[in-house]
Structure formats: structure tokens, C-alpha cells
Design a protein around this motif. Sequence first.
Motif, mmCIF file in Angstrom:
data_model
loop_
_atom_site.group_PDB
_atom_site.id
_atom_site.type_symbol
_atom_site.label_atom_id
_atom_site.label_comp_id
_atom_site.label_asym_id
_atom_site.label_seq_id
_atom_site.Cartn_x
_atom_site.Cartn_y
_atom_site.Cartn_z
ATOM 1 N N GLY A 176 0.778 -1.192 0.239
ATOM 2 C CA GLY A 176 0.119 0.155 0.058
ATOM 3 C C GLY A 176 0.986 1.197 0.010
ATOM 4 N N GLY A 177 0.356 2.458 -0.504
ATOM 5 C CA GLY A 177 1.040 3.614 -0.498
ATOM 6 C C GLY A 177 0.611 4.772 0.300
ATOM 7 N N PHE A 191 11.465 0.121 15.328
ATOM 8 C CA PHE A 191 11.400 -0.809 16.344
ATOM 9 C C PHE A 191 12.574 -1.948 15.955
ATOM 10 C CE2 PHE A 191 6.763 -0.282 17.468
ATOM 11 C CZ PHE A 191 7.169 0.785 18.504
ATOM 12 N N GLY A 192 13.038 -1.826 14.557
ATOM 13 C CA GLY A 192 14.241 -2.668 14.244
ATOM 14 C C GLY A 192 14.081 -3.285 13.215
ATOM 15 N N CYS A 193 12.764 -3.607 12.703
ATOM 16 C CA CYS A 193 12.536 -4.307 11.739
ATOM 17 C C CYS A 193 12.813 -4.114 10.284
ATOM 18 C CB CYS A 193 10.888 -4.765 11.570
ATOM 19 S SG CYS A 193 9.917 -5.110 12.957
ATOM 20 N N LYS A 194 13.088 -4.885 9.318
ATOM 21 C CA LYS A 194 13.514 -4.530 7.937
ATOM 22 C C LYS A 194 12.315 -4.405 7.229
ATOM 23 C CE LYS A 194 15.422 -3.698 4.069
ATOM 24 N NZ LYS A 194 15.305 -2.130 3.733
ATOM 25 N N VAL A 195 11.914 -3.113 6.755
ATOM 26 C CA VAL A 195 10.622 -2.610 6.291
ATOM 27 C C VAL A 195 10.636 -2.552 4.664
ATOM 28 C CG1 VAL A 195 8.654 -1.057 6.271
ATOM 29 C CG2 VAL A 195 9.834 -1.843 8.213
ATOM 30 N N THR A 196 9.628 -3.287 3.954
ATOM 31 C CA THR A 196 9.602 -2.928 2.528
ATOM 32 C C THR A 196 8.100 -2.484 2.177
ATOM 33 O OG1 THR A 196 11.312 -4.897 2.077
ATOM 34 C CG2 THR A 196 9.699 -3.935 0.271
ATOM 35 N N ILE A 197 7.991 -1.495 1.490
ATOM 36 C CA ILE A 197 6.602 -1.046 1.000
ATOM 37 C C ILE A 197 6.432 -1.355 -0.351
ATOM 38 C CG2 ILE A 197 5.128 1.046 0.417
ATOM 39 C CD1 ILE A 197 5.886 2.311 3.007
ATOM 40 N N ALA A 198 5.457 -2.230 -0.731
ATOM 41 C CA ALA A 198 5.130 -2.587 -2.294
ATOM 42 C C ALA A 198 3.906 -1.678 -2.418
ATOM 43 C CB ALA A 198 4.840 -3.821 -2.192
ATOM 44 N N ASN A 199 3.861 -1.006 -3.883
ATOM 45 C CA ASN A 199 2.860 -0.065 -4.096
ATOM 46 C C ASN A 199 2.453 -0.397 -5.474
ATOM 47 O OD1 ASN A 199 0.754 1.983 -4.020
ATOM 48 N ND2 ASN A 199 2.266 3.486 -4.195
ATOM 49 N N ARG A 200 1.458 -0.581 -5.813
ATOM 50 C CA ARG A 200 0.834 -1.009 -7.241
ATOM 51 C C ARG A 200 1.007 0.129 -8.238
ATOM 52 N NH1 ARG A 200 -5.798 -1.273 -6.439
ATOM 53 N NH2 ARG A 200 -6.194 0.810 -5.868
ATOM 54 N N SER A 201 1.369 1.324 -7.646
ATOM 55 C CA SER A 201 1.699 2.525 -8.470
ATOM 56 C C SER A 201 2.939 3.093 -8.408
ATOM 57 C CB SER A 201 0.522 3.618 -8.403
ATOM 58 O OG SER A 201 0.731 4.310 -7.139
ATOM 59 N N ASP A 202 3.403 4.217 -8.783
ATOM 60 C CA ASP A 202 4.811 4.640 -8.591
ATOM 61 C C ASP A 202 4.579 5.933 -7.503
ATOM 62 O OD1 ASP A 202 3.507 6.388 -9.997
ATOM 63 O OD2 ASP A 202 4.945 6.580 -11.696
#
Length: 450
Positions: A176-177, A191-202
Motif C-alpha cells: 500500500g502507499g 522498532f528494528g524491523c526490515k521494512v519494505t513497502i510495495a505499491n501498485r503505482s509509483d
Amino acid sequence: MADEYDFDLFTIGAGSGGVRASRVAAAHGARVAVAEEYRVGGTCVIRGCVPKKMLVYGAHFAEDLEDAKSFGWTIGAKSFDWAALRDHVQKDVTRLEGLYGQTLGNHKVTIFEERAQLTGPHEITLAGGKVVTAKYILIATGARPHVPDFPGSEHVITSNEAFHLEELPRRILIAGGGYIANEFAGIFNEFGCKVTIANRSDTILRGYDASVRDRLLQISMVKGISFLFHAEFESVEKQADGTLMVKLTGQEPCEYDAVMVATGRVPNTEGLGLEAAGVALGKKGEIVVDAFSRTNVEHIYAVGDVTDRVQLTPVAIREGQAFAESVFGPGEPYAVDHSCVPSAVFSHPPIAAVGMTEGEARNTLGNIKVYQADFRPMKNVVAGRNERSLYKMIVDAANDRIVGIHMIGPDSPEIMQAAAIAVKAGLTKADFDATVAIHPTMAEELVLFK
């Protein structure tokens, strides 16, 4: 009120809008009942903005403890206990839930802790079988997270479950964006997590000013958050060790410990008997209402996220207040003004906005003036952080009226609340210029634009 009915008002849903409407109606002498199948308080109090803001506060300490060294503080060994924060947050949520119930009780509102649906004109049937009647019915059932349909979707979580995780995921993918995706990305990252955001648009945070959302993207990447654009789910497969193998369009399969979906919210209108009652619904399943929150059925109204007008808690509260005062109060009916509504994104750093973006103003007004302050907050300077804040003011060149203010930086939402009053009131750039600055503050930039 009409004695032929059991109640003057029956509200389905005890969230922010439903509670406000019920309380105000009761204060005007109406006999009111509320049905809530889960917990009094609704999305905002139980599983939304209130517990989310508490997590945001907790996340800020990650950087504050590091910055403290530059201000002369010696910090010993640091550790973070997710379970402690999680449980403290839920304890306070329970406290607030009790206060909401107490408020309704103090106004002699009858509370049914069960599901309710419309089963006839002015008739409501509760899950336990009890049938009651009401002169007016208010639907305030809110909305829920939307989960796309794809192979393995049963393995994902939403913001609802994020508050109750047994442990923090080492690697989390957030789809989501919008504001929920970016807020939780900031929280989990701190909090120390490795975060990746995936978005269907740019584009992230569609609807916010381009300069502000670009600045958040830059800062988020520097903080270590990864972004994948034009990426939609193809599949999520749970592996033997409990990890999730995720396949996104245009990406190689990648392993995560948790996958969170934040791809919008859908109105809670199913199973309420709305179709049988003849209540008109929109394309997204939202209840269609007029300016006074009335549906096409004369005695049925709806407020809040279930109408999909402006999905913000303060808007739902205003709609509930306006409905109750218009229907049960002594004054003339009035409608809520949904224009120029301020909003915030509690990202790291937060964003706040009111009025038109630069793009909207150019398209709507044509001739505008744009004032901008791009600066490093004093605290960041001392702490050695290069993170910069950005404030923008959009002015109608024809009359000097401020039509938009957009900010990203520490405490932006707190500053914006007062600034939004000025924009709503139609004040001019000259009015801001004539106001003496409070120095040294970040907020003074608003009256120092050149």
C-alpha cells in the motif's frame, strides 16, 4: 417523541460517529439505543488512530535516545520490549472503551452488545432475537481493511492484527502507499524491523502535495525503508519454517516474516439488511446520503466511514453531531462542510496538510503564488541529523488568500491545527506576515515566508 416506537433513535455501530450522535440525541431528550457487536469505541479508539499514535510515540524513542548523546546525555545499554508496549497500549484502549461506554450510560443510552440488522420499516432485529422499533435509525458501522484476493491472501495481516502481534517480524512487507502503510512502515522500522513497502503505482500518499510526499520518500529511504513500485501480489506461500515467500509482479520471489496489507478500507454494509430496507448503496458498497446524512429512505441516516465521504474520525464526529442536532435539537437543520478538512500522516517525520495542493491550485485557480521553507530543525542540527523539514504555502494571486498549507517535519500535525483555522477562515498571506513570530520555533516559518 413518538411513543409508538420503542426508541426515538436506534444507532447501529458505537464508533466515534455513532457514539457522538447517540449522546447528543439523548441530551436533547430522545430515547436512544446503540448496538455494537465488537467493542464500544469503534475503529479509532480500539484498532485505529488512538493505539496507532501510541505506537508512534513509542517508535520515536529509538531516535530520541540516539540523539540524546549529542545533548550531553549518557545512555546505557538500550533494549526494546515489544510485548510491554503492546500490552500497555491495549490496557489504555480498554480504559478508553470503558469511558465511551460510561458516557453513553450517563446519558441513559441503552447499549446492546450484539449485532443488529434492519428487518422491516423502523424495525431492528438483534442477534439474540430481540426485535425493537425506532422512529429514526442511524447506520454508523464504519469501514474495515480491504484485503485483495490472491493465492495465499489468508496469510497476510492488516492494521487490525498489527496491534496484537506476538513478536515483531524481522522482515515485514507492507502493501500500500497510503497513510496507514507509511505510518506502520515508520513504526516497524524504528522498532528494528526490515521494512519494505510495495505499491501498485509509483506514487505514495496520493492526494498530498507532491513536494511533501517526495520528501517523505527520500527520508524514509535514508532511514532504511525499501520501496517497490508497480508491484502487486501474485502469491504468498507459507513455508515449513513459518516464513512467507512472496511473489510480486516484476519482482523475484522474496522471503518475509510477515506481510501486512494496507490497500484501502471498505464500508461495513454487508448483513445489515440495507438492501431489503431499500437503502441505496454506491459502487464501493458505501451508503449514499445527502448533505444532511439522510439516505433515500426517509427515516434512515448514516454517518462516518460507512458513507465513504471523508474517512477521518473528526469528520464522523461532526457528522454525528450535525445529524443529532438537526433531527432532535431545537435549531434549524445544518450540514457539515466537508471542504478544507485538515489531515495528518503520522509517519517519521509526520505530514500535515490543509486545503489545495500546488497542483490542484494551479489547475483550479491558474495564477497562484507558492512560498516554501526548506530547513533543518534546530534539534536535528545539534543531533547531527541531515533530515530536513519542508513547509509550503499556496496563495491565490488574485486576492492574496491562502488556499493551502502543507508541511513535513517534527510536530507538523500539532502546528497545522492552528494554521488550518486560518486557511478555513480565508485569511491572507498579509495576515500571516503581520503576525509576530515566536522564536526559535519551527512554526515561525509560517509567518516568515518571503
